[in-house]
Scaffold this motif. Sequence first.
Motif, short mmCIF file in Angstrom:
data_model
loop_
_atom_site.label_atom_id
_atom_site.label_comp_id
_atom_site.label_asym_id
_atom_site.label_seq_id
_atom_site.Cartn_x
_atom_site.Cartn_y
_atom_site.Cartn_z
N PRO A 198 -11.50 32.28 23.34
CA PRO A 198 -11.96 31.02 23.00
C PRO A 198 -12.89 30.34 23.58
N LYS A 256 -16.14 28.48 21.66
CA LYS A 256 -16.42 27.16 21.72
C LYS A 256 -18.04 27.10 22.03
N TYR A 275 -18.19 36.85 22.90
CA TYR A 275 -17.05 36.68 22.06
C TYR A 275 -16.39 38.30 21.46
N LEU A 326 -11.53 24.93 20.67
CA LEU A 326 -11.07 25.48 22.12
C LEU A 326 -9.62 25.29 22.06
N THR A 329 -7.40 26.53 19.29
CA THR A 329 -7.14 27.82 19.61
C THR A 329 -6.17 28.24 20.57
N TYR A 330 -6.28 27.68 21.85
CA TYR A 330 -5.26 27.73 22.92
C TYR A 330 -3.89 27.36 22.49
N GLN A 359 -2.84 30.20 20.24
CA GLN A 359 -2.59 31.30 21.03
C GLN A 359 -1.09 31.21 21.86
#
Length: 601
Positions: free
Chosen positions: A51, A55, A78, A294, A297-298, A301
């Motif tokens: 991630p 970003k 990435y 970011l 996404t975290y 996840q």
Amino acid sequence: MRFTHSGPAPTDRHDWQTLRTLFPYLLQFKWRLGLALSCLILAKVATVTTPLYLKHVIDALSVPATLLAVPVAALAGYGLARLMSSLLAELRDAIFAKVIQGTVRTVARTVFEHLFRLSLRFHLSRQTGGMSRDIERGTRGIGFLLNFTVFNILPTLLEIAMVTGILLSRYQGWFAVATLGTIVVYIVFTLSVTEWRTVFRRSMNDLDSRANAKAIDALINFETVKYFNNEGYESRRYDRNLADWEASAVKNQVSLSLLNAGQGAIIAIGVTLVMSMAARGVVQHTMSVGDVVLVATYITQLYAPLNFLGFVYREMKHSLADMERMFTILSSEAEVTDRPDARVLTSRDIAVRFEAVDFGYDADRQILHQLSFEIPAGNTLAVVGASGAGKSTLARLLFRFYDPTAGRITFNGVDTRDLTQDSLRAHIGIVPQDTVLFNDSIYYNIAYGRHDASREEVIEAARSARIHEFVMSLPKGYDTQVGERGLKLSGGEKQRVAIARTLLKNPPILIFDEATSALDSHTEKAIQQELTEIATNRTTLMIAHRLSTIVDADQILVLDGGRVIEQGTHRELLAKAGRYAEMWRLQQEQRNDLSPVEMGQ
């Protein structure tokens, strides 16, 4: 510790004890385990790094068009991070597969071997169906526990720690507080509700084992059920256990739905809170669009495996409950064990002596009382008496299935407790009254007496037991399957297979426990001659009901209530006109009363 399948499900938990029992089995694969954990950490680092590159890509693409340029380095980073995350995870799985399957195999073998070390008392009280189900679930639980601990629990906890550190270093502390707080509430809720639910699963396991044990017991005794028209009774008894299991299963599912609903609500609140904070940061120009991506996404996840973590934890608790029942078998101590300095029995000429032996299967039910007698090497001793006199108990004591509660048994003057069990049992052969065969071929069952025997030796043993001609008359000969417990053969055929098996073992000590009881008169006479020849120069114990089979014994004991009431040769005992003479007279009268047709049957 006794291992049973009756009564309510236990409510005490021994999860740490179960894990401590499992841990030594994992250490045999410590190098693979360490390598798999290294791959796990590297894969999770790559996952958390991905991630960050995303970003940078989004921030680079968010500038005015005149400044637009392809962020090659960020895109390459990435792609590489995603590739490494996938490759390292697969490598971890491949390395750890040997750990899982090897551990399951070792534990299963250890339990199987331990079962044969346990006493006959344990096996007489167990229920095969329930115990086999417990072992099956326990070994399956080991695979599940190891799989999800290494592949889900540890990676998720590691990712939580890494993501929390990144959020604390890059953004306001409230992002980390909100994310971590949601996770903590989620975990606490999951643990609390799962602990409450565990009793339902344990109850289901217990009831499932009991129902399975009843079903297996009924199927094993199929003929008995049919004899007494009890199909309906067995079905109702099985269904009563299934009804109790159904009630526990319903409670289990309702509590599961409650747990899932609570978990969903916690995650929804947490995601909404964190995204609201990120959106406010963009409006206030303290965060970029890339920062929002970011954070989002975290969160995705983290919460995706965290949602699965609830299922994993529940199943881990279930696996621990399953494993606990299996490891309970390992905690059962063997009643008969070898002494550290036990000697190996090597002699082929063995004199057996009982010296003031007391024995009882239960403390309040003594079977033998101060029993003393001797079988000189190469001699034959016959034991007769009413049912329950303790005759078959003698064979079990000689094999050291049990040890005397007082007195001792000696081979050539050496206490049997000072001999290794393997060497002692290798010197004894038995033809039991109730012969049970393996569900395999006739050849396998005879060869079971000595696995390294040649085919010629197996056939010669069958000839000596007068079963070779019968076997050759079958379409498949020695490859004929005998069925479970040998039910495809008659009682006499099974007994002749047992005699052949013992002849093949060729032991110096023989025990005939009603060895010809299932044979017709003609076959009994023929085999009795064979047994007499076989017993020549061997130390032989004959447990008999038909006195005509023991008239040539060197000594005859008459047991009553676990005590010797008469002793001598056949002629001496008849001359005494005591209990033996009375038994002989009654059997002769019964024999004379038989018609010629009946005697030929």
